[in-house]
Write a protein that holds these residues in place. Structure first.
Motif, short mmCIF file in Angstrom:
data_model
loop_
_atom_site.label_atom_id
_atom_site.label_comp_id
_atom_site.label_asym_id
_atom_site.label_seq_id
_atom_site.Cartn_x
_atom_site.Cartn_y
_atom_site.Cartn_z
N ILE A 1 -10.38 -31.56 -17.80
CA ILE A 1 -11.47 -32.14 -17.05
C ILE A 1 -12.48 -32.69 -17.87
O ILE A 1 -12.84 -32.06 -18.85
CB ILE A 1 -11.96 -30.82 -15.87
CG1 ILE A 1 -12.99 -31.41 -14.89
CG2 ILE A 1 -12.72 -29.77 -16.66
CD1 ILE A 1 -13.31 -30.31 -13.70
N THR A 2 -13.15 -33.63 -17.37
CA THR A 2 -14.13 -34.19 -18.31
C THR A 2 -15.29 -34.92 -17.37
O THR A 2 -15.21 -34.95 -16.06
CB THR A 2 -13.39 -35.07 -19.25
OG1 THR A 2 -14.43 -35.70 -20.22
CG2 THR A 2 -12.95 -36.40 -18.45
N GLY A 3 -16.17 -35.69 -18.13
CA GLY A 3 -17.12 -36.31 -17.60
C GLY A 3 -16.94 -37.78 -17.16
O GLY A 3 -15.91 -38.00 -16.97
N TYR A 4 -17.77 -38.52 -17.25
CA TYR A 4 -17.51 -40.01 -16.83
C TYR A 4 -16.75 -40.86 -17.91
O TYR A 4 -16.52 -42.19 -17.74
CB TYR A 4 -18.64 -40.75 -16.25
CG TYR A 4 -20.07 -40.29 -17.07
CD1 TYR A 4 -20.09 -41.04 -18.25
CD2 TYR A 4 -20.80 -39.41 -16.57
CE1 TYR A 4 -21.45 -40.54 -18.89
CE2 TYR A 4 -22.14 -39.16 -17.32
CZ TYR A 4 -22.44 -39.57 -18.32
OH TYR A 4 -23.30 -39.27 -19.04
N ARG A 5 -16.96 -40.56 -19.16
CA ARG A 5 -16.27 -41.45 -20.26
C ARG A 5 -14.75 -40.71 -20.19
O ARG A 5 -14.28 -40.29 -21.21
CB ARG A 5 -17.01 -41.15 -21.44
CG ARG A 5 -16.50 -42.32 -22.62
CD ARG A 5 -17.54 -42.02 -23.88
NE ARG A 5 -18.86 -41.86 -23.69
CZ ARG A 5 -19.78 -42.90 -23.59
NH1 ARG A 5 -19.29 -44.15 -23.34
NH2 ARG A 5 -21.10 -42.62 -23.09
N ASP A 6 -13.84 -41.15 -19.30
CA ASP A 6 -13.06 -40.50 -18.86
C ASP A 6 -11.57 -41.38 -19.21
O ASP A 6 -10.56 -40.87 -18.97
CB ASP A 6 -12.95 -39.94 -17.61
CG ASP A 6 -13.21 -40.83 -16.60
OD1 ASP A 6 -13.39 -42.43 -16.87
OD2 ASP A 6 -13.22 -40.50 -15.22
N HIS A 7 -11.64 -42.63 -19.36
CA HIS A 7 -10.22 -43.42 -19.36
C HIS A 7 -9.19 -42.87 -20.53
O HIS A 7 -8.16 -42.72 -20.46
CB HIS A 7 -10.44 -44.76 -19.73
CG HIS A 7 -11.63 -45.42 -18.69
ND1 HIS A 7 -12.29 -46.51 -19.05
CD2 HIS A 7 -12.22 -44.99 -17.30
CE1 HIS A 7 -13.32 -46.81 -18.19
NE2 HIS A 7 -13.20 -45.87 -17.28
N GLY A 8 -9.92 -42.60 -21.61
CA GLY A 8 -9.14 -41.93 -22.83
C GLY A 8 -8.27 -40.87 -22.41
O GLY A 8 -7.25 -40.84 -23.06
N HIS A 9 -8.94 -39.94 -21.80
CA HIS A 9 -8.43 -38.52 -21.34
C HIS A 9 -7.13 -38.86 -20.44
O HIS A 9 -6.26 -38.19 -20.43
CB HIS A 9 -9.46 -37.65 -20.79
CG HIS A 9 -10.59 -37.38 -21.80
ND1 HIS A 9 -10.40 -36.41 -22.74
CD2 HIS A 9 -11.65 -37.90 -21.91
CE1 HIS A 9 -11.55 -36.48 -23.32
NE2 HIS A 9 -12.34 -37.07 -22.96
N MET A 10 -7.68 -39.74 -19.48
CA MET A 10 -6.38 -39.97 -18.67
C MET A 10 -5.05 -40.49 -19.23
O MET A 10 -4.08 -39.98 -18.92
CB MET A 10 -6.84 -41.02 -17.60
CG MET A 10 -8.05 -40.76 -16.82
SD MET A 10 -8.72 -42.04 -15.98
CE MET A 10 -10.45 -41.39 -15.14
#
Length: 342
Positions: free
Chosen positions: A80-89
């Motif tokens: 789970i993360t914040g809004y800088r999230d595309h890389g995590h996805m």
């Protein structure tokens, strides 16, 4: 004696065992980081063309963190993360097509076009969302860890937040609860130095963020977030600590974002020379490329082939995002409440 000293020096210069990685592992890390980099570059282009609306926070420069931590995760662990999230996805294995289509608000998006950049989810991939409210995901991630402990399932919640969110009050309420109940949470602080635009030295009285859990007796560690192997090894240690019932662990990833806070941020609070210096000396992808070449695992031609493959995937995702239809207006009424079983 001289020979003995030379032998000792040679032995000391050998890479530590925990830094070892196979050819296939390193190539995978390289490909995954490059996919994030190229995907984010294309997302920035689509934003400039007006195909992506609202806020868009790019992960360029921080790729080693998501990829390195993902390397130690087990099936069933949560992110789970914040809004800088595309890389995590992308690191979690979400389809680049679905992620890009969600950015453009299309029906083919992972949240059917209703989430946009900051609010995508895929429980199938173990990704419990980007979250637009600063620090809100820390409490939610602690809840995921609580569920793991309650179910005794051996899973770990990896909870990401930035240096700006590290000053939020709910973070410390979550720390206290997590240590009190020995919850299996790994808190990953992505310290890119500037939060939304203020240097950490100007906003935090204690800039060693890995020590923020000391008053709760949570161990912490500072990590070079631009080195994927350093990230992987630290994440493995933290995950084992949490998974074994020892409670939460804090990892401060020292990193650097190359773009502004969001696409609308010109980043005038730092110099172009500063950014260029980091790109030149600390870029995570360049570092791994050099390591692959040094070990004889890949030559320039092989790395070009990987780049071509990744560019094709990103081009395909952009075309899918451009041509996927808009959501039906009736979609506004779905996913509001849990549907009752028939």
């Amino acid at each position: 004696m001289a020979r003995a000293r030379q032998a000792a020096k040679a032995e000391a210069s050998k890479e530590a065992p925990e830094r070892a990685a196979s050819k296939d592992e390193l190539l995978k890390y390289y490909r995954d980081m490059l996919l994030i980099r190229r995907f984010e570059e294309r997302a920035g282009q689509l934003y400039g063309m007006g195909l992506i609306g609202g806020f868009c926070h790019l992960y360029i420069g921080q790729e080693a963190i998501a990829v390195g931590v993902q390397a130690v995760q087990q099936e069933g662990d949560q992110v789970i993360t914040g809004y800088r999230d595309h890389g995590h996805m992308l690191a979690c294995g979400m389809d680049p097509r679905e992620v890009m289509a969600e950015l453009t608000g299309r029906e083919g998006g992972s949240s059917k076009g209703k989430g946009g950049s900051m609010h995508m989810f895929s429980t199938e991939a173990g990704f419990y969302g980007g979250h637009g409210i600063v620090g809100a995901q820390v409490s939610l991630g602690t809840g995921l860890a609580f569920a793991n402990r309650y179910r005794q399932n051996g899973k770990v919640a990896f909870v990401y937040f930035g240096d700006g969110a590290a000053n939020q009050g709910q973070v410390y309420e979550s720390f206290n609860m997590a240590e009190l109940w020995s919850l299996p949470a790994v808190y990953v602080i992505e310290n890119n130095q500037y939060a939304m635009g203020t240097a950490i030295e100007r906003s935090s009285s204690e800039t060693r963020l890995h020590m923020r859990g000391a008053s709760f007796r949570i161990p912490g560690e500072e990590v070079d977030g631009m080195d994927v192997l350093a990230v992987r090894d630290a994440a493995a240690k933290a995950a084992e600590h949490a998974r074994s019932g020892e409670g939460p662990y804090i990892l401060e990833m020292k990193t650097y974002r190359y773009r502004g806070h969001s696409m609308s941020d010109p980043a005038k609070y730092r110099t172009r020379e500063e950014v260029d210096e980091v790109r030149k000396t600390r870029d995570p992808i360049d570092h791994l490329r050099e390591l692959l070449e040094q070990r004889g695992f890949a030559d320039e031609a092989a790395l070009r082939d990987i780049d071509s493959e990744v560019k094709a995937i990103v081009a395909d995702s952009a075309e899918f995002a451009r041509t996927s239809p808009e959501p039906d207006p009736a979609e506004l009424y779905t996913d509001v409440y849990v549907e009752a079983a028939q």
